[in-house]
Design a protein around this motif. Structure first.
Motif, PDB file in Angstrom:
ATOM      1  N   ASN A  91     108.166  29.762  -4.397  1.00  6.22           N
ATOM      2  CA  ASN A  91     109.263  30.486  -4.428  1.00  6.22           C
ATOM      3  C   ASN A  91     109.462  30.093  -2.404  1.00  6.22           C
ATOM      4  O   ASN A  91     107.770  29.616  -2.358  1.00  6.22           O
ATOM      5  N   LEU A  92     110.624  29.934  -1.901  1.00  2.37           N
ATOM      6  CA  LEU A  92     110.192  30.005  -0.549  1.00  2.37           C
ATOM      7  C   LEU A  92     111.356  30.293   0.097  1.00  2.37           C
ATOM      8  O   LEU A  92     112.945  30.098   0.497  1.00  2.37           O
ATOM      9  N   SER A  93     110.651  31.510   0.413  1.00  2.00           N
ATOM     10  CA  SER A  93     112.482  32.644   1.477  1.00  2.00           C
ATOM     11  C   SER A  93     112.272  32.100   2.869  1.00  2.00           C
ATOM     12  O   SER A  93     111.065  32.021   3.585  1.00  2.00           O
ATOM     13  N   GLY A 110     119.954  23.968  -9.231  1.00  2.00           N
ATOM     14  CA  GLY A 110     121.408  24.019  -9.519  1.00  2.00           C
ATOM     15  C   GLY A 110     121.586  25.607  -9.150  1.00  2.00           C
ATOM     16  O   GLY A 110     122.825  26.247  -9.481  1.00  2.00           O
ATOM     17  N   TRP A 111     120.498  26.751  -9.186  1.00  2.00           N
ATOM     18  CA  TRP A 111     120.412  28.179  -7.925  1.00  2.00           C
ATOM     19  C   TRP A 111     119.376  28.251  -7.935  1.00  2.00           C
ATOM     20  O   TRP A 111     118.676  28.225  -7.575  1.00  2.00           O
ATOM     21  N   HIS A 112     119.559  29.176  -6.620  1.00  2.00           N
ATOM     22  CA  HIS A 112     118.761  29.208  -5.482  1.00  2.00           C
ATOM     23  C   HIS A 112     119.681  30.910  -4.685  1.00  2.00           C
ATOM     24  O   HIS A 112     120.595  31.346  -4.471  1.00  2.00           O
ATOM     25  N   ASP A 113     118.894  31.448  -5.162  1.00  2.00           N
ATOM     26  CA  ASP A 113     119.360  33.168  -4.822  1.00  2.00           C
ATOM     27  C   ASP A 113     119.065  33.845  -3.515  1.00  2.00           C
ATOM     28  O   ASP A 113     118.028  33.576  -2.531  1.00  2.00           O
ATOM     29  N   PRO A 114     120.556  34.145  -2.685  1.00  2.00           N
ATOM     30  CA  PRO A 114     121.057  34.701  -1.719  1.00  2.00           C
ATOM     31  C   PRO A 114     120.529  35.992  -1.356  1.00  2.00           C
ATOM     32  O   PRO A 114     120.538  36.474  -0.611  1.00  2.00           O
ATOM     33  N   MET A 115     119.970  36.589  -2.262  1.00  2.00           N
ATOM     34  CA  MET A 115     120.416  38.365  -3.103  1.00  2.00           C
ATOM     35  C   MET A 115     118.675  39.147  -2.885  1.00  2.00           C
ATOM     36  O   MET A 115     119.015  41.030  -3.512  1.00  2.00           O
ATOM     37  N   GLY A 116     117.109  38.131  -3.053  1.00  2.00           N
ATOM     38  CA  GLY A 116     116.402  39.026  -4.350  1.00  2.00           C
ATOM     39  C   GLY A 116     115.908  39.483  -3.047  1.00  2.00           C
ATOM     40  O   GLY A 116     114.650  39.951  -2.926  1.00  2.00           O
ATOM     41  N   ILE A 147     116.795  38.682   9.121  1.00  2.00           N
ATOM     42  CA  ILE A 147     117.879  39.128   8.384  1.00  2.00           C
ATOM     43  C   ILE A 147     117.058  39.067   6.527  1.00  2.00           C
ATOM     44  O   ILE A 147     116.469  38.423   6.165  1.00  2.00           O
ATOM     45  N   ALA A 148     118.635  38.811   5.928  1.00  2.00           N
ATOM     46  CA  ALA A 148     118.056  38.687   4.351  1.00  2.00           C
ATOM     47  C   ALA A 148     117.845  37.050   4.237  1.00  2.00           C
ATOM     48  O   ALA A 148     118.897  36.429   5.077  1.00  2.00           O
ATOM     49  N   ASN A 205     124.896  34.280   8.074  1.00  2.00           N
ATOM     50  CA  ASN A 205     125.080  35.825   7.695  1.00  2.00           C
ATOM     51  C   ASN A 205     125.690  35.915   5.657  1.00  2.00           C
ATOM     52  O   ASN A 205     125.903  34.765   5.276  1.00  2.00           O
ATOM     53  N   MET A 206     124.073  36.120   5.268  1.00  2.00           N
ATOM     54  CA  MET A 206     124.221  36.104   3.610  1.00  2.00           C
ATOM     55  C   MET A 206     126.628  36.759   3.001  1.00  2.00           C
ATOM     56  O   MET A 206     125.966  35.873   2.440  1.00  2.00           O
TER      57      MET A 206
END
Length: 305
Positions: free
Chosen positions: A105-107, A157-163, A210-211, A121-122
């Motif tokens: 995981n890379l935040s 195909g999927w990376h999380d912007p809300m976790g 920020i998120a 801005n998420m």
């Protein structure tokens, strides 16, 4: 060192393959043992790369992204799990991120390098592009409606912007208390604390955090509206690439995702390779992906006329 200079990460983590997250030729920061001479390293920069890279830059990218054009590679790193660092990425550069271990995981958080009050801005990015996850074609928009970065390549195909971010309270509740003395761990820090350290290097504080975008992680929503984390979403070798459409300050942490249910603290390594590609062309894939993407890229382009 000026705030706009590139910074080399330092944690002293052992990578399991006798390579260090290095600053210079095999030199570990903080005086950690095991330093190597350049002649002892498994690879060394060629003469043709010297003009475009720092003289002590190791070509880590050859291990996880060998297809990149060597003359355009700016720098590369192998980031240990749980590490954190920051860079200023110029407009027209790209960052290849490769999961080197399962479940990495890379935040990442992003700020306009010239004016840090403008930042990723998420809500606006998701709403404008009618999505709840990121993949190739999407752009990461600022609160001024400009594209800070575009996702140009993606094997997942999927990376999380809300976790959100793993904080210290959840870290200790899930993984327990640890110390360097008892566990010999070089980095045991929450994603939130790691990012606060990084943005603080540039005059930003807790209120500026920020998120993030959690690359290599997947979080979906079930029928009852609850977040569901996909364990080991990213296999070793999974790749995603960003093109920076403005001069952008990025800070990142490779600490575990806050929704990862694993009881063992074992965050994965991530390979990074920065290279020069040039700004988005008129027929760019991201421009054609959605009208909102084209508008955000246009707004970014207008800042550089």
């Amino acid at each position: 060192m000026r705030a706009d200079e590139q910074r080399s990460p330092s944690s002293g983590d052992e990578l399991g393959d006798n390579s260090a997250w290095s600053h210079g030729c095999g030199r570990r920061d903080h005086g950690s043992p095991g330093a190597q001479d350049a002649t002892d390293l498994p690879f060394a920069p060629s003469a043709s790369q010297a003009s475009s890279q720092a003289v002590d830059a190791l070509p880590h990218w050859q291990r996880f992204a060998p297809e990149l054009p060597a003359a355009r590679v700016m720098w590369s790193e192998i980031v240990p799990g749980g590490g954190h660092w920051s860079y200023v990425m110029p407009r027209g550069s790209r960052l290849r991120m490769v999961a080197l271990d399962a479940g990495a995981n890379l935040s990442m958080v992003l700020y306009h390098a010239r004016e840090k009050l403008e930042r990723y801005n998420m809500p606006d990015s998701l709403k404008a592009q009618h999505t709840a996850h990121y993949t190739r074609g999407h752009v990461l928009m600022s609160d001024m409606g400009r594209a800070l970065a575009s996702i140009t390549e993606d094997s997942l195909g999927w990376h999380d912007p809300m976790g959100a971010l793993l904080d210290a309270q959840r870290l200790h509740a899930q993984y327990g208390e640890r110390s360097f003395h008892t566990h010999r761990n070089a980095m045991y820090r929450s994603g939130k604390d790691g990012l606060l350290i990084e943005i603080g290097k540039y005059g930003l504080s807790r209120r500026d955090l920020i998120a993030p975008v959690n690359f290599f992680s997947k979080v979906s929503v079930d029928a009852e509206g609850r977040f569901r984390f996909a364990t080991r979403h990213a296999a070793p070798g999974a790749m995603v690439e960003l093109r920076f459409d403005m001069d952008t300050l990025i800070a990142f942490s490779t600490a575990p995702h806050p929704l990862d249910p694993s009881a063992e603290y074992a965050p994965g390594k991530v390979g990074l390779a920065a290279w020069k590609s040039g700004p988005a062309l008129p027929d760019d894939f991201n421009r054609a992906f959605r009208p909102e993407c084209a508008r955000a890229l246009h707004n970014a382009d207008m800042s550089y006329l």
